[in-house]
Design an enzyme around this catalytic site. Structure first.
Site, PDB file in Angstrom:
ATOM      1  N   SER A  84       0.852  -1.186   0.000  1.00 49.24           N
ATOM      2  CA  SER A  84       0.000   0.000   0.000  1.00 49.24           C
ATOM      3  C   SER A  84       0.894   1.245   0.000  1.00 49.24           C
ATOM      4  O   SER A  84       1.693   1.398  -0.905  1.00 49.24           O
ATOM      5  CB  SER A  84      -0.946  -0.034   1.194  1.00 49.24           C
ATOM      6  OG  SER A  84      -1.984   0.882   1.038  1.00 49.24           O
ATOM      7  N   ASP A 122      -8.668  -4.219  -6.603  1.00 50.93           N
ATOM      8  CA  ASP A 122      -8.304  -3.268  -5.550  1.00 50.93           C
ATOM      9  C   ASP A 122      -9.057  -1.942  -5.737  1.00 50.93           C
ATOM     10  O   ASP A 122      -8.874  -1.260  -6.744  1.00 50.93           O
ATOM     11  CB  ASP A 122      -6.797  -3.015  -5.609  1.00 50.93           C
ATOM     12  CG  ASP A 122      -6.262  -2.267  -4.400  1.00 50.93           C
ATOM     13  OD1 ASP A 122      -7.056  -1.587  -3.730  1.00 50.93           O
ATOM     14  OD2 ASP A 122      -5.057  -2.374  -4.139  1.00 50.93           O
ATOM     15  N   HIS A 150      -7.197  -5.126  -2.165  1.00 46.57           N
ATOM     16  CA  HIS A 150      -6.082  -4.412  -1.553  1.00 46.57           C
ATOM     17  C   HIS A 150      -5.384  -5.304  -0.530  1.00 46.57           C
ATOM     18  O   HIS A 150      -5.603  -5.209   0.669  1.00 46.57           O
ATOM     19  CB  HIS A 150      -6.589  -3.129  -0.903  1.00 46.57           C
ATOM     20  CG  HIS A 150      -5.507  -2.132  -0.631  1.00 46.57           C
ATOM     21  ND1 HIS A 150      -4.703  -1.605  -1.630  1.00 46.57           N
ATOM     22  CD2 HIS A 150      -5.074  -1.567   0.527  1.00 46.57           C
ATOM     23  CE1 HIS A 150      -3.847  -0.749  -1.096  1.00 46.57           C
ATOM     24  NE2 HIS A 150      -4.048  -0.717   0.206  1.00 46.57           N
TER      25      HIS A 150
END
Length: 660
Positions: free
Chosen positions: A518, A603, A635
């Site tokens: 991330s 995602d 994600h």
């Protein structure tokens, strides 16, 4: 204790989206508002200079044998998660069966496509759980009885996201309060959902700027938080039949985050940084929009959690994190119980994860930096502690590495706290290093068992984690120091950690790799592009490569916070030069080290085009980039087989380029 039933931190604003892996969450907490005790030097672990046995990759990333034990309101049953055909499903057992093999439990769900991760009891006969599809984070709510019958999809709305506002625990066995963005994707209206019939009743229509709702102890919506993107407003009404009135306004940098109402339903307890750098627990008057008194603060870190006993209507503990999670008790009874359980489990940290309605039974979770720990059932009357299950019995904690707190000073004078994990049989000398910046970025790394860290240490790597500027828990100034600093001073804090290790002569400067997910994935790309001399390789896991496209593809329910994100990250129209300079995709010419990219196709936070762009840009330069995409993930990878594939590929990549 932070997850105790009836003592739940921030009970009235539970949000299932925040129950995902915090390492992989980009912005999940920051859009809802917002070290000490660190050892200055490395202490070597005395041990025989013999090689540690290499543990199979899959042992680190397997689903647990069991997790998330929760007592029914009566305390007669325990619900928990355990694998069924490699997917985590809900099982139920009688509390009287504790100590027996978990195979005695009855499975009540049979989900095969994606793990169940969140559930709660509604009365003694029904369980409610949430699921999304393929990682799209459009969560739906389901109910099932404890015999595995009467399964219902309670929110059958395609493309609509469900959020739990209040599970109405012990208030109403038939209803929950949920938010749905089915009327407008950017905002959530509040509905009272009948879990038996599926009937929805509108409780509060969002006027267009409400981002959170606050319920009292009777399950009535009495407050709301609104934003125009940069300013935050608190709204209050005396009863659910009344209209909302704005009572307090501030900019988003100053936070008043309500946890729950006082027991007379007149005021709220909140975490607040009004007039202070570190957030404190305060009593706040929503009707008048002012602080009434400070309940507890800490001079080094934010105090962000508060637990309470619903049965006895007393505050139990304030929760905060230095280098470990800590508690300040207000309640002598629960402090005594906590102390007795702690003394029964020497060498482990504990938390109370569930209580029954009468608070006579408590589910205890033990853990450490080298152990996934176990679940226990504590009987308050007899003061007996019975083991329910180990979470990962295949992990031998004597073979795991110690995670130690460290600190160093950034080039502009900020103290950066973090953790260093050394291979278990490390004696001295320079060995390969993995730099592992966390996601968020407005989150933080904590002390505890981390399978990725332990796997890397088992392979002979040192691992450095750092809470760079912007990491939460260290006060407002430290957080604000990160604004519009992606790829700038935030990245310098990471680079300074690398240099700190090199100066300590514990890092081989030619064998340093950076890996993160991330925002941590963005930091990987930024590290390779802006400080190419530091790294021998990088692994980017669902990371941002282009700040312009990232800001244009955020989920619609983040739109109310867009102006705030412009202040924190950058405005694509007003900060073009800044954002261009901080976007790794525009600087691929500087990337020299090998890169491995990993992405979930669905995602919603970091669109797959973020990974596609960096891979395509490097390929256009004639550079081959290993690229792993999973079509059934979002994600971060949740399905076990996808984790196996990722980390087995990453292991080969690291072996090739770091030669441990």
């Amino acid at each position: 204790m932070e997850n105790m039933r009836n003592m739940r931190n921030n009970r009235n604003m539970k949000d299932m989206r925040n129950m995902k892996n915090p390492i992989i969450g980009l912005f999940p907490a920051c859009v809802f508002f917002l070290i000490a005790c660190a050892q200055p030097a490395i202490r070597q672990i005395p041990s025989a200079p013999t090689a540690t046995a290499q543990i199979p990759v899959r042992d680190f990333f397997r689903n647990p044998t069991s997790s998330r034990f929760a007592l029914s309101p009566s305390g007669d049953h325990l619900a928990f998660l355990q694998p069924y055909k490699n997917r985590m499903n809900i099982s139920v057992m009688k509390s009287s069966q504790v100590g027996q093999n978990l195979s005695q439990a009855s499975r009540v769900t049979n989900v095969l496509d994606r793990d169940i991760s969140n559930f709660f009891w509604k009365g003694d006969k029904t369980l409610v759980f949430s699921r999304d599809e393929g990682g799209d984070e459009n969560f739906h709510l389901f109910s099932v009885d404890i015999k595995g019958k009467n399964l219902k999809k309670l929110t059958p709305f395609p493309g609509v996201r469900m959020e739990i506002i209040d599970d109405l625990e012990d208030i109403d066995e038939n209803h929950v309060l949920i938010g749905l963005n089915k009327r407008k994707k950017e905002i959530f209206d509040v509905y009272r959902l009948n879990i038996k019939s599926g009937k929805l009743d509108l409780v509060a229509e969002n006027p267009g700027n409400f981002t959170s709702w606050i319920t009292d102890h009777d399950g009535k919506i009495r407050g709301a938080i609104a934003t125009n993107g940069v300013n935050t407003d608190l709204y209050y009404r005396k009863s659910e039949k009344g209209s909302f009135k704005k009572t307090f306004s501030t900019d988003f940098k100053t936070s008043v985050s309500p946890h729950f109402f006082t027991f007379d339903n007149k005021f709220v307890y909140a975490s607040s940084n009004l007039g202070r750098d570190k957030s404190a627990i305060v009593k706040f008057d929503l009707a008048e929009g002012k602080e009434l008194e400070k309940i507890f603060d800490h001079n080094e870190v934010d105090v962000e959690g508060l637990s309470y006993s619903k049965k006895r209507k007393v505050l139990v503990a304030a929760l905060f994190t230095t280098w470990k999670k800590e508690r300040h008790f207000f309640d002598s009874k629960m402090e005594s119980i906590f102390s007795k359980v702690t003394n029964s489990l020497p060498g482990y940290e504990i938390s109370f994860s569930s209580l029954n309605r009468d608070e006579t039974k408590i589910v205890v979770r033990s853990y450490s930096d080298r152990s996934l720990g176990s679940f226990y059932l504590f009987d308050v009357a007899s003061e007996t502690l019975s083991k329910i299950s180990e979470v990962g019995p295949w992990i031998n904690e004597s073979e795991m590495a110690e995670m130690k707190p460290i600190s160093y000073v950034s080039r502009d004078g900020l103290k950066i706290n973090g953790y260093l994990t050394l291979p278990r049989n490390y004696i001295s000398g320079k060995i390969p290093i993995i730099i592992h910046p966390h996601g968020g970025p407005w989150a933080r790394d904590d002390w505890g068992y981390n399978p990725t860290i332990q796997w890397l240490a088992n392979r002979g790597y040192r691992v450095l984690q750092m809470n760079f500027r912007g990491s939460t828990g260290y006060g407002r100034k430290f957080w604000e120091a990160s604004f519009k600093q992606w790829g700038k001073t935030m990245q310098n804090d990471i680079s300074d950690g690398v240099q700190w290790l090199i100066k300590k002569e514990v890092a081989d400067p030619k064998r340093i790799c950076i890996y993160g997910g991330s925002y941590g994935g963005y930091a990987v790309l930024a590290g390779l592009a802006f400080t190419p001399e530091l790294y021998a390789c990088g692994v980017d896991y669902v990371g941002v490569s282009n700040l312009f496209t990232f800001m244009k593809t955020i989920p619609p329910y983040w739109k109310p916070f867009l102006d705030m994100m412009y202040e924190m990250v950058g405005n694509p129209d007003l900060d073009k030069e800044l954002m261009h300079s901080a976007s790794p995709v525009f600087h691929v010419d500087r990337i020299k080290a090998p890169l491995f990219v990993v992405q979930g196709a669905k995602d919603p936070r970091v669109n797959i085009e973020e990974s596609n762009q960096i891979v395509n840009a490097l390929k256009a330069k004639g550079i081959d980039v290993p690229y792993l995409v999973k079509q059934d993930e979002g994600h971060g990878f949740h399905n076990e087989e996808n984790r196996f594939e990722f980390y087995e590929a990453m292991e080969k990549f690291l072996e090739q380029h770091l030669k441990p």
